[in-house]
Design an enzyme around this catalytic site. Structure first.
Site, short mmCIF file in Angstrom:
data_model
loop_
_atom_site.label_atom_id
_atom_site.label_comp_id
_atom_site.label_asym_id
_atom_site.label_seq_id
_atom_site.Cartn_x
_atom_site.Cartn_y
_atom_site.Cartn_z
N HIS A 1 1.26 -0.77 0.16
CA HIS A 1 0.26 -0.27 0.42
C HIS A 1 0.73 1.18 0.43
CE1 HIS A 1 -3.91 -2.40 0.40
NE2 HIS A 1 -3.17 -2.74 1.76
N CYS B 1 -0.30 2.82 -4.38
CA CYS B 1 -1.38 4.02 -5.10
C CYS B 1 -0.07 5.62 -4.63
CB CYS B 1 -2.22 3.43 -4.27
SG CYS B 1 -3.51 2.61 -5.20
#
Length: 555
Positions: free
Chosen positions: A392, A435
């Site tokens: 992440h 991301c």
């Protein structure tokens, strides 16, 4: 007592071959009668007798373990990370040469030395390092005379003579290594890198009209059919619900590409695509660096050379794969599908000749330890470094499984020319699947002969030379991951490496094709899009050597 126990643990962890290598490296420090050393404890005892190793000064042991590429042992046994500089560049040169020579090369060297060394010193069980020691004993080579060594290598492995040439240059002008970068001379596989003091580094995003080899497939400008590009909703889900806003405290890489999209939309609980997303508040700091932008168009790529890819070892491929975020304070979700990405990366980079190292579910501290350990390895006998991070993330950072941010700058810093001289002038390739925000890129529908929209690209890329930072998405936006098939970016990267490396394509052309492929993908609604972004300070083309083995199957 504790230090003696530590030395005992080190000795148990070393193979007989590694103990011999340490003894060889210590020849100049402990004398030339070390060929009888069989146990690490004997070697450590001699080092202690010469006041070279003690609990207060363990730095020589750290240096030796780094040279033979055992950084994990340093970390596991909590040795000091401060290495000495007692081992001469000449001794390291001979060791690195021995690591590059194959068994067949050694047989040829022994044949050529018949008549110059006794035959019993050239028997089949005599190792490369032992042959080198015998050559020194016979005064055939020394730190100022490597002519015979150069002749031997010219006959059996000519590429290794470049190491000797570099060593000679360093001996003649030890502080001139930075000139190679200024004059465009190809880098060697070893040697320190010493930048000029007060040197100001300035870099820019280059708009290069990349040309691949004629055999490389053209990138189609036409959009694919819905069947080719649509993701099935049965295999996807969202990953960023109920995540609080936070401010990224790390120094940002201010690349703001949001204007490439006509609109930005926030995610909702009904999204059909799984995302490695984490929301961040806009940063108002570092204004000066974001304003220092420049774009240069290079129209003539014929003069671009390629980084050497001829070493016996291509280099390390470090894969940090964070999957289980159950202990993160933010409640980040599992990254289902990431094991598929890891599997494909292992296949592809092993096929390309890399030594693959896997680190799974690392918190922030472990991620930093891992990259710092690999930065301390001697990469002299290797062509480049690859680091893949699957996690992440937020803008300019990725998360450890504890939810703490590791800035991209912190991942790259251990490998720059100052911290890792053996990687100076060699490509350092980072592929980041994470991301960089929560914004979702929406489709822009193109009409032929219609008006074009202007956009401003503000950019600042890494200050160290020879870096590539290939991001799964542009800043402020999410990237997408399928539960069974993996992420759009990593899968496109692996597939295009397998297809285009055998055709002689350079890496930037391959990444351009990756951009094209990922940009065509969408979810079943046709509204979710993703655009990867490579940023780089490469000075030459990266062209991987075409493997002899057949390309791996990624299905």
């Amino acid at each position: 007592m504790d230090f003696q126990k530590l030395l005992l643990d080190v000795g148990k962890a070393l193979s007989n071959e590694e103990v011999k290598a340490l003894a060889f490296l210590c020849t100049d420090l402990l004398g030339r009668k070390l060929n009888s050393v069989e146990l690490a404890s004997d070697l450590f005892a001699r080092m202690g007798e010469q006041d070279l190793l003690s609990a207060e000064q363990p730095h020589l042991l750290t240096e030796l373990l780094l040279i033979i590429q055992r950084p994990r042992l340093i970390r596991d046994l909590r040795l000091t990370d401060q290495a000495s500089t007692n081992i001469s560049s000449y001794r390291k040169l001979l060791y690195n040469l021995s690591e590059e020579l194959t068994d067949d090369n050694l047989k040829e060297i022994k044949f050529l030395l018949v008549g110059q060394l006794p035959r019993r010193k050239l028997e089949e069980n005599v190792t490369t390092l032992e042959v080198f020691l015998e050559m020194e004993h016979a005064d055939l080579i020394n730190d100022t005379n490597l002519n015979l060594m150069e002749e031997l290598l010219q006959s059996c492995c000519p590429i290794l003579t470049e190491k000797i040439n570099k060593y000679k240059e360093q001996q003649a002008a030890p502080h001139s290594s930075h000139i190679a970068q200024e004059t465009g001379r190809p880098r060697s596989m070893s040697g320190p890198f010493e930048p000029e003091q007060n040197q100001v580094h300035s870099f820019m995003l280059l708009e290069i009209p990349l040309s691949c080899h004629e055999r490389c497939p053209p990138i189609s400008p036409h959009p694919p059919s819905q069947a080719e590009s649509t993701m099935s909703s049965s295999n996807t889900s969202v990953d960023f619900q109920n995540v609080p806003d936070v401010v990224d405290e790390a120094q940002r890489l201010p690349i703001e590409m949001s204007k490439l999209s006509t609109n930005r939309s926030r995610s909702s609980s009904s999204s059909n695509v799984k995302s490695d997303a984490y929301v961040i508040s806009p940063s108002h700091g570092d204004v000066n660096s974001s304003q220092q932008t420049a774009q240069t168009t290079i129209t003539n790529t014929e003069d671009l050379g390629s980084y050497p890819m001829t070493a016996k070892k291509r280099g390390f491929c470090l894969i940090i794969n964070n999957n289980d975020f159950s202990k993160s304070k933010q409640g980040l979700q599992m990254r289902e599908g990431t094991m598929r990405d890891e599997e494909c990366l292992i296949k592809v980079f092993k096929w390309l000749g890399f030594q693959v190292v896997i680190e799974r579910d690392c918190n922030r501290e472990k991620m930093l330890d891992v990259v710092q350990d690999h930065g301390k390895i001697d990469h002299s006998g290797m062509d480049c470094l690859v680091c893949c991070v699957l996690s992440h993330g937020e803008q300019d950072g990725v998360f450890g499984v504890d939810g703490l941010t590791v800035a991209l700058k912190e991942l790259k810093e251990p490998f720059n020319g100052l911290k890792c001289p053996s990687l100076a002038e060699k490509p350092k390739l980072f592929f980041i699947q994470a991301c960089q925000g929560l914004g979702q890129q929406e489709p822009v529908y193109i009409q032929a002969d219609g008006p074009t929209s202007n956009h401003t690209v503000k950019d600042s890329i890494p200050s160290e030379a020879d870096f590539l930072l290939a991001m799964a998405t542009v800043p402020s936006f999410v990237s997408y991951r399928e539960r069974t098939n993996g992420t759009w970016f990593i899968q496109a990267l692996c597939q295009n490496l397998v297809q285009m490396v055998p055709k002689g394509c350079d890496l930037m052309s391959i990444l351009t094709k990756v951009n094209a492929d990922v940009s065509k993908k969408t979810d079943n609604t046709g509204q979710r899009k993703q655009m990867p972004q490579p940023a780089f300070t490469l000075r030459m083309k990266v062209v991987f050597q075409i493997p002899k083995a057949s390309p791996p199957s990624l299905t």
